[in-house]
Design an enzyme around this catalytic site. Structure first.
Site, PDB file in Angstrom:
ATOM      1  N   GLY A  97     -49.936  53.853 -24.600  1.00 14.38           N
ATOM      2  CA  GLY A  97     -48.698  53.213 -25.070  1.00 14.38           C
ATOM      3  C   GLY A  97     -49.007  51.943 -25.852  1.00 14.38           C
ATOM      4  CG  ASN A 117     -48.872  49.364 -21.686  1.00 13.50           C
ATOM      5  OD1 ASN A 117     -48.322  48.370 -21.225  1.00 13.50           O
ATOM      6  ND2 ASN A 117     -48.474  49.911 -22.834  1.00 13.50           N
ATOM      7  CB  ILE A 153     -42.565  41.122 -20.776  1.00 15.78           C
ATOM      8  CG1 ILE A 153     -43.212  40.965 -19.384  1.00 15.78           C
ATOM      9  CG2 ILE A 153     -43.519  40.700 -21.882  1.00 15.78           C
ATOM     10  CD1 ILE A 153     -43.577  39.565 -18.970  1.00 15.78           C
ATOM     11  CE1 TYR A 199     -40.040  50.999 -16.222  1.00 15.91           C
ATOM     12  CE2 TYR A 199     -39.246  49.238 -14.791  1.00 15.91           C
ATOM     13  CZ  TYR A 199     -40.067  49.677 -15.820  1.00 15.91           C
ATOM     14  OH  TYR A 199     -40.924  48.782 -16.436  1.00 15.91           O
ATOM     15  CB  SER A 200     -37.244  50.522  -9.107  1.00 17.91           C
ATOM     16  OG  SER A 200     -37.440  50.409  -7.762  1.00 17.91           O
ATOM     17  NE  ARG A 250     -43.113  51.430 -29.819  1.00 22.74           N
ATOM     18  CZ  ARG A 250     -43.043  51.730 -31.105  1.00 22.74           C
ATOM     19  NH1 ARG A 250     -42.753  50.810 -31.988  1.00 22.74           N
ATOM     20  NH2 ARG A 250     -43.245  52.968 -31.515  1.00 22.74           N
ATOM     21  CB  SER A 255     -42.217  46.938 -13.269  1.00 20.56           C
ATOM     22  OG  SER A 255     -41.029  46.181 -13.371  1.00 20.56           O
ATOM     23  CE  LYS A 283     -43.410  50.803 -14.947  1.00 21.37           C
ATOM     24  NZ  LYS A 283     -44.660  50.904 -15.735  1.00 21.37           N
TER      25      LYS A 283
HETATM   26  P1  NAP Z   1     -42.422  49.453 -25.160  1.00 18.71           P
HETATM   27  O1  NAP Z   1     -42.396  48.355 -26.177  1.00 18.71           O
HETATM   28  O2  NAP Z   1     -41.297  50.407 -25.086  1.00 18.71           O
HETATM   29  O3  NAP Z   1     -43.793  50.273 -25.368  1.00 18.71           O
HETATM   30  C1  NAP Z   1     -44.107  51.396 -24.597  1.00 18.71           C
HETATM   31  C2  NAP Z   1     -45.025  52.299 -25.388  1.00 18.71           C
HETATM   32  O4  NAP Z   1     -45.333  53.453 -24.592  1.00 18.71           O
HETATM   33  C3  NAP Z   1     -44.368  52.806 -26.683  1.00 18.71           C
HETATM   34  O5  NAP Z   1     -45.253  52.694 -27.767  1.00 18.71           O
HETATM   35  C4  NAP Z   1     -44.063  54.270 -26.360  1.00 18.71           C
HETATM   36  O6  NAP Z   1     -44.110  55.134 -27.473  1.00 18.71           O
HETATM   37  C5  NAP Z   1     -45.227  54.595 -25.422  1.00 18.71           C
HETATM   38  N1  NAP Z   1     -44.967  55.823 -24.663  1.00 18.71           N
HETATM   39  C6  NAP Z   1     -43.787  56.266 -24.143  1.00 18.71           C
HETATM   40  N2  NAP Z   1     -43.956  57.468 -23.564  1.00 18.71           N
HETATM   41  C7  NAP Z   1     -45.269  57.806 -23.716  1.00 18.71           C
HETATM   42  C8  NAP Z   1     -46.040  58.940 -23.351  1.00 18.71           C
HETATM   43  N3  NAP Z   1     -45.503  59.991 -22.713  1.00 18.71           N
HETATM   44  N4  NAP Z   1     -47.365  58.944 -23.656  1.00 18.71           N
HETATM   45  C9  NAP Z   1     -47.926  57.911 -24.329  1.00 18.71           C
HETATM   46  N5  NAP Z   1     -47.229  56.817 -24.720  1.00 18.71           N
HETATM   47  C10 NAP Z   1     -45.916  56.766 -24.419  1.00 18.71           C
HETATM   48  O7  NAP Z   1     -42.589  48.873 -23.694  1.00 18.71           O
HETATM   49  P2  NAP Z   1     -43.287  47.542 -23.123  1.00 18.71           P
HETATM   50  O8  NAP Z   1     -42.228  46.599 -22.744  1.00 18.71           O
HETATM   51  O9  NAP Z   1     -44.414  47.115 -23.983  1.00 18.71           O
HETATM   52  O10 NAP Z   1     -43.853  48.155 -21.744  1.00 18.71           O
HETATM   53  C11 NAP Z   1     -45.222  48.455 -21.519  1.00 18.71           C
HETATM   54  C12 NAP Z   1     -45.398  48.693 -20.025  1.00 18.71           C
HETATM   55  O11 NAP Z   1     -45.050  47.514 -19.315  1.00 18.71           O
HETATM   56  C13 NAP Z   1     -44.511  49.805 -19.468  1.00 18.71           C
HETATM   57  O12 NAP Z   1     -45.202  50.545 -18.491  1.00 18.71           O
HETATM   58  C14 NAP Z   1     -43.362  49.050 -18.845  1.00 18.71           C
HETATM   59  O13 NAP Z   1     -42.752  49.786 -17.825  1.00 18.71           O
HETATM   60  C15 NAP Z   1     -44.098  47.834 -18.313  1.00 18.71           C
HETATM   61  N6  NAP Z   1     -43.234  46.680 -18.063  1.00 18.71           N
HETATM   62  C16 NAP Z   1     -42.507  46.116 -19.067  1.00 18.71           C
HETATM   63  C17 NAP Z   1     -41.693  45.023 -18.765  1.00 18.71           C
HETATM   64  C18 NAP Z   1     -40.877  44.335 -19.830  1.00 18.71           C
HETATM   65  O14 NAP Z   1     -40.086  43.463 -19.452  1.00 18.71           O
HETATM   66  N7  NAP Z   1     -41.012  44.635 -21.084  1.00 18.71           N
HETATM   67  C19 NAP Z   1     -41.640  44.533 -17.477  1.00 18.71           C
HETATM   68  C20 NAP Z   1     -42.391  45.136 -16.482  1.00 18.71           C
HETATM   69  C21 NAP Z   1     -43.194  46.211 -16.792  1.00 18.71           C
HETATM   70  P3  NAP Z   1     -42.781  55.370 -28.381  1.00 18.71           P
HETATM   71  O15 NAP Z   1     -42.494  54.061 -29.002  1.00 18.71           O
HETATM   72  O16 NAP Z   1     -43.195  56.417 -29.359  1.00 18.71           O
HETATM   73  O17 NAP Z   1     -41.704  55.817 -27.446  1.00 18.71           O
END
Ligand code: NAP
Length: 248
Positions: free
Chosen positions: A13, A91, A189, A156-157, A16, A143, A160
């Site tokens: 992932g 990730n 984040i 989701y919870s 981005r 998370s 995680k």
């Molecule tokens: P994000 O910007 O949505 O990025 C997630 C990435 O994962 C995207 O590039 C997405 O691709 C890719 N993805 C989705 N499904 C996939 C699959 N089946 N195989 C491979 N890649 C896949 O999210 P983020 O905020 O950076 O989150 C990254 C991680 O941190 C996640 O696990 C999220 O749960 C965790 N997290 C985030 C937060 C927050 O506040 N942002 C808080 C706690 C935990 P597409 O763009 O093509 O869909």
């Protein structure tokens, strides 16, 4: 000396958000990095940008973590390009939020499949190389809501929280071969995942956070770097919270 010189990493992932920041920071610290994401074109573009900014070797890979053949293929490509794989960051993650009574079975399954099963499949594929090499680092991005629970995010919870159980079990299984497995639990984040929140919701969230603001992707990446590098050699099976004090 750069902290990940001579290491090879794969970040899922990583086109981005938090994954991209992790891939960028690891490459800045000298690692060869496989940028793996659903879109091949976006992965290749992100890998090229990271390589030109850091001077490290990178490859962009198409990967769907919910499919075993895709996971095996991505790990195989990383091995072919870099000669091995030392660090895996699980990730990739998705949300499909709703209150439980409105949540469809397909939305529950989809989130489990990417967030939890994806980390299992990738860890299994990578561990084959790491256990043989008697060295490895697996970092699972969990998370805060896996620790605290969250209304509207039962799927989701649960995924995680499951990731924390997976982290601890893998840590116990792999410790004899010096493969360390830890989790990072970010709070709120600033990424695409949270940008959809209304300003009012964001202000409310910031009020609940002792440090008074949402976190940046780079702040999560620094925790992942610590767990990937040489300063965490006696740490396994742990959850490192990066949440501004939101959950203690
Ligand atoms: P994000 O910007 O949505 O990025 C997630 C990435 O994962 C995207 O590039 C997405 O691709 C890719 N993805 C989705 N499904 C996939 C699959 N089946 N195989 C491979 N890649 C896949 O999210 P983020 O905020 O950076 O989150 C990254 C991680 O941190 C996640 O696990 C999220 O749960 C965790 N997290 C985030 C937060 C927050 O506040 N942002 C808080 C706690 C935990 P597409 O763009 O093509 O869909």
């Amino acid at each position: 000396m750069k902290r990940l010189e001579g290491r090879a990493a794969l970040v899922t992932g990583a086109a981005r958000g938090i994954g991209r920041e992790i891939a960028f920071l690891f490459a800045s610290e000298g690692a060869a990095v496989a940028v793996a994401d659903l879109s091949a074109a976006e992965s290749v573009a992100a890998a090229a940008e990271i390589a030109s900014a850091t001077g490290s070797r990178t490859i962009g890979l198409e990967l769907d973590v919910s499919k075993e053949a895709s996971c095996d293929g991505a790990v195989g490509e990383a091995k072919k390009a870099f000669g091995g794989l030392d660090i895996l960051v699980n990730n990739a993650g998705i949300t499909k939020d709703n209150l439980v009574l409105r949540m469809k079975e397909t939305d529950f399954d989809a989130v489990m499949s990417v967030n939890l099963k994806g980390a299992f499949l990738m860890s299994k594929a990578a561990a084959k190389l790491m256990l043989k090499a008697r060295f490895g680092r697996i970092i699972n991005i969990s998370s805060v809501v896996g620790q605290s629970g969250q209304a509207g995010q039962a799927n989701y919870s649960a995924s995680k929280a499951g990731l924390i159980g997976l982290t601890k079990s893998l840590a116990r299984e792999f410790a004899p071969r010096q493969v360390l497995v830890n989790a990072v639990a970010p709070g709120f984040i600033r990424t695409r995942m949270t940008e959809g929140l209304k300003d009012e919701a964001k202000a409310k969230i910031s009020e609940m956070i002792p440090l008074g603001r949402m976190g940046e992707p780079g702040e999560v990446a620094k925790a992942a770097l610590f767990l990937a590098g040489g300063d965490s050699e006696y740490i396994t099976g742990q959850v490192l919270a990066v949440n501004g004090g939101l959950y203690m």
